[in-house]
Scaffold this motif. Sequence first.
Motif, mmCIF file in Angstrom:
data_model
loop_
_atom_site.group_PDB
_atom_site.id
_atom_site.type_symbol
_atom_site.label_atom_id
_atom_site.label_comp_id
_atom_site.label_asym_id
_atom_site.label_seq_id
_atom_site.Cartn_x
_atom_site.Cartn_y
_atom_site.Cartn_z
ATOM 1 N N LEU A 166 -7.533 -16.253 -9.252
ATOM 2 C CA LEU A 166 -7.960 -15.625 -10.509
ATOM 3 C C LEU A 166 -8.627 -14.273 -10.251
ATOM 4 O O LEU A 166 -8.390 -13.299 -10.984
ATOM 5 C CB LEU A 166 -8.938 -16.552 -11.257
ATOM 6 N N GLN A 167 -9.448 -14.226 -9.199
ATOM 7 C CA GLN A 167 -10.099 -12.941 -8.844
ATOM 8 C C GLN A 167 -9.050 -11.888 -8.504
ATOM 9 O O GLN A 167 -9.171 -10.726 -8.876
ATOM 10 C CB GLN A 167 -11.010 -13.123 -7.609
ATOM 11 N N HIS A 168 -8.024 -12.325 -7.772
ATOM 12 C CA HIS A 168 -6.952 -11.398 -7.383
ATOM 13 C C HIS A 168 -6.269 -10.843 -8.631
ATOM 14 O O HIS A 168 -6.003 -9.640 -8.723
ATOM 15 C CB HIS A 168 -5.954 -12.134 -6.488
ATOM 16 N N LEU A 169 -5.981 -11.732 -9.608
ATOM 17 C CA LEU A 169 -5.336 -11.274 -10.848
ATOM 18 C C LEU A 169 -6.200 -10.218 -11.530
ATOM 19 O O LEU A 169 -5.702 -9.188 -11.982
ATOM 20 C CB LEU A 169 -5.099 -12.449 -11.796
ATOM 21 N N LYS A 170 -7.516 -10.498 -11.579
ATOM 22 C CA LYS A 170 -8.435 -9.534 -12.208
ATOM 23 C C LYS A 170 -8.391 -8.205 -11.483
ATOM 24 O O LYS A 170 -8.392 -7.141 -12.095
ATOM 25 C CB LYS A 170 -9.865 -10.079 -12.140
ATOM 26 N N LYS A 171 -8.348 -8.282 -10.151
ATOM 27 C CA LYS A 171 -8.405 -7.064 -9.340
ATOM 28 C C LYS A 171 -7.166 -6.191 -9.547
ATOM 29 O O LYS A 171 -7.256 -4.968 -9.584
ATOM 30 C CB LYS A 171 -8.526 -7.452 -7.857
ATOM 31 N N ILE A 172 -6.000 -6.832 -9.682
ATOM 32 C CA ILE A 172 -4.786 -6.015 -9.787
ATOM 33 C C ILE A 172 -4.441 -5.630 -11.234
ATOM 34 O O ILE A 172 -3.566 -4.800 -11.450
ATOM 35 C CB ILE A 172 -3.563 -6.674 -9.097
ATOM 36 N N THR A 173 -5.136 -6.220 -12.205
ATOM 37 C CA THR A 173 -4.826 -5.913 -13.610
ATOM 38 C C THR A 173 -4.865 -4.410 -13.931
ATOM 39 O O THR A 173 -3.970 -3.910 -14.611
ATOM 40 C CB THR A 173 -5.749 -6.721 -14.550
ATOM 41 N N PRO A 174 -5.865 -3.659 -13.435
ATOM 42 C CA PRO A 174 -5.867 -2.220 -13.769
ATOM 43 C C PRO A 174 -4.636 -1.477 -13.250
ATOM 44 O O PRO A 174 -4.334 -0.381 -13.714
ATOM 45 C CB PRO A 174 -7.131 -1.690 -13.071
ATOM 46 N N LYS A 175 -3.947 -2.066 -12.294
ATOM 47 C CA LYS A 175 -2.772 -1.381 -11.731
ATOM 48 C C LYS A 175 -1.496 -1.654 -12.539
ATOM 49 O O LYS A 175 -0.423 -1.169 -12.189
ATOM 50 C CB LYS A 175 -2.536 -1.837 -10.291
ATOM 51 N N ILE A 176 -1.633 -2.447 -13.601
ATOM 52 C CA ILE A 176 -0.430 -2.877 -14.331
ATOM 53 C C ILE A 176 0.313 -1.707 -14.982
ATOM 54 O O ILE A 176 1.540 -1.665 -14.962
ATOM 55 C CB ILE A 176 -0.795 -3.969 -15.370
ATOM 56 N N HIS A 177 -0.459 -0.760 -15.506
ATOM 57 C CA HIS A 177 0.190 0.374 -16.185
ATOM 58 C C HIS A 177 1.128 1.103 -15.213
ATOM 59 O O HIS A 177 2.298 1.350 -15.513
ATOM 60 C CB HIS A 177 -0.875 1.316 -16.744
ATOM 61 N N GLN A 178 0.573 1.390 -14.017
ATOM 62 C CA GLN A 178 1.363 2.072 -12.989
ATOM 63 C C GLN A 178 2.551 1.196 -12.577
ATOM 64 O O GLN A 178 3.674 1.671 -12.400
ATOM 65 C CB GLN A 178 0.459 2.348 -11.774
ATOM 66 N N SER A 179 2.288 -0.090 -12.487
ATOM 67 C CA SER A 179 3.340 -1.021 -12.059
ATOM 68 C C SER A 179 4.500 -1.047 -13.062
ATOM 69 O O SER A 179 5.667 -1.127 -12.685
ATOM 70 C CB SER A 179 2.724 -2.397 -11.836
ATOM 71 N N ARG A 180 4.171 -0.948 -14.371
ATOM 72 C CA ARG A 180 5.247 -0.894 -15.388
ATOM 73 C C ARG A 180 6.113 0.337 -15.193
ATOM 74 O O ARG A 180 7.335 0.273 -15.292
ATOM 75 C CB ARG A 180 4.653 -0.856 -16.792
ATOM 76 N N GLN A 181 5.454 1.455 -14.899
ATOM 77 C CA GLN A 181 6.226 2.694 -14.703
ATOM 78 C C GLN A 181 7.115 2.572 -13.471
ATOM 79 O O GLN A 181 8.275 2.971 -13.490
ATOM 80 C CB GLN A 181 5.272 3.882 -14.554
ATOM 81 N N ASN A 182 6.544 2.005 -12.396
ATOM 82 C CA ASN A 182 7.341 1.846 -11.172
ATOM 83 C C ASN A 182 8.510 0.891 -11.395
ATOM 84 O O ASN A 182 9.600 1.081 -10.856
ATOM 85 C CB ASN A 182 6.464 1.330 -10.029
ATOM 86 N N LYS A 183 8.257 -0.139 -12.204
ATOM 87 C CA LYS A 183 9.315 -1.110 -12.477
ATOM 88 C C LYS A 183 10.444 -0.451 -13.262
ATOM 89 O O LYS A 183 11.626 -0.675 -12.990
ATOM 90 C CB LYS A 183 8.727 -2.280 -13.271
ATOM 91 N N LEU A 184 10.042 0.382 -14.222
ATOM 92 C CA LEU A 184 11.034 1.110 -15.019
ATOM 93 C C LEU A 184 11.848 2.042 -14.117
ATOM 94 O O LEU A 184 13.079 2.090 -14.192
ATOM 95 C CB LEU A 184 10.307 1.917 -16.095
#
Length: 241
Positions: A166-184
């Motif tokens: 759960l801590q790991h999920l919290k830690k990487i959540t702020p990176k989601i925006h960038q991750s969406r762009q990379n996925k696209l």
Amino acid sequence: MNAGKSYLLNMLTQHIEQEYFKTADQRETTANKKLETQHYIYLDTPGLDANTQDDALAHQGIDEADIVLFVHQPQGELDASELAFLRQLKGRFGKSAKHSIAIVISKIDKESAAKIDAIDKEIQKQCQEKLGTVFTTFQISNTRYKTGISQQKNGLVQASHIDTLLQHLKKITPKIHQSRQNKLAASIEILRAEIDTLIQELGNEKTLIRENINEQFSHFNTQMEQLQAFLSESTSNFKKI
Ligand SMILES: Nc1nc2c(ncn2[C@@H]2O[C@H](COP(=O)(O)OP(=O)(O)OP(=O)(O)O)[C@@H](O)[C@H]2O)c(=O)[nH]1
Ligand SMILES: [Mg+2]
């Protein structure tokens, strides 16, 4: 399949006594199922390799996902189909694959800690050698977490490592925006490669058709050449007259 995915999502969403994602000691999840909480939408998928429809649903889930928890039960290291799936996953997440994909080694209560550590190391080695990326791994026990929470046994909760996840999920959540762009960007690359292959295939087909036409007309062309030679010879004879 049967790796403990649905059970894990129940634990992560605090469905301790009453499960939200159905679990069973056999192939159970056959449709994608979502649960929206304050910060996340959790999505449960069927397991891999039961049938093509289940696999398609798992892929559909991955299309929607920002983070993938790839659950592996420790009967051994990753098998060929798991590695193939992870390779695809890596391609789809592009530059964010390392952050967006985590490998969860489940049911650690069923094996000795030494065996789990050995499997964990082997999985990391496989990922490094075969996929060129080491994903973060988590060794978890859903059953320890469940008993730990319901009987207030903190030692069991800690030994389940669910809180670490759960801590790991919290830690990487702020990176989601960038991750969406990379996925696209990765999916555009995949599409571009597919288009290039199609163009190449069309080109090959065109050459083949041209060769076929030439072959089929070769007799006709020879005849035409002969006719042309005959005509020009006749014309020159005619001029002489
Ligand atoms: N000992 C032990 N058993 C577990 C653990 N997690 C899940 N199980 C058991 O493993 C079985 C499968 O769990 P599920 O959560 O239904 O597995 P799944 O990956 O969702 O399975 P499918 O939906 O069929 O792909 C159930 O009998 C669970 O009780 C765990 O951490 N420890
Ligand atoms: Mg399930």
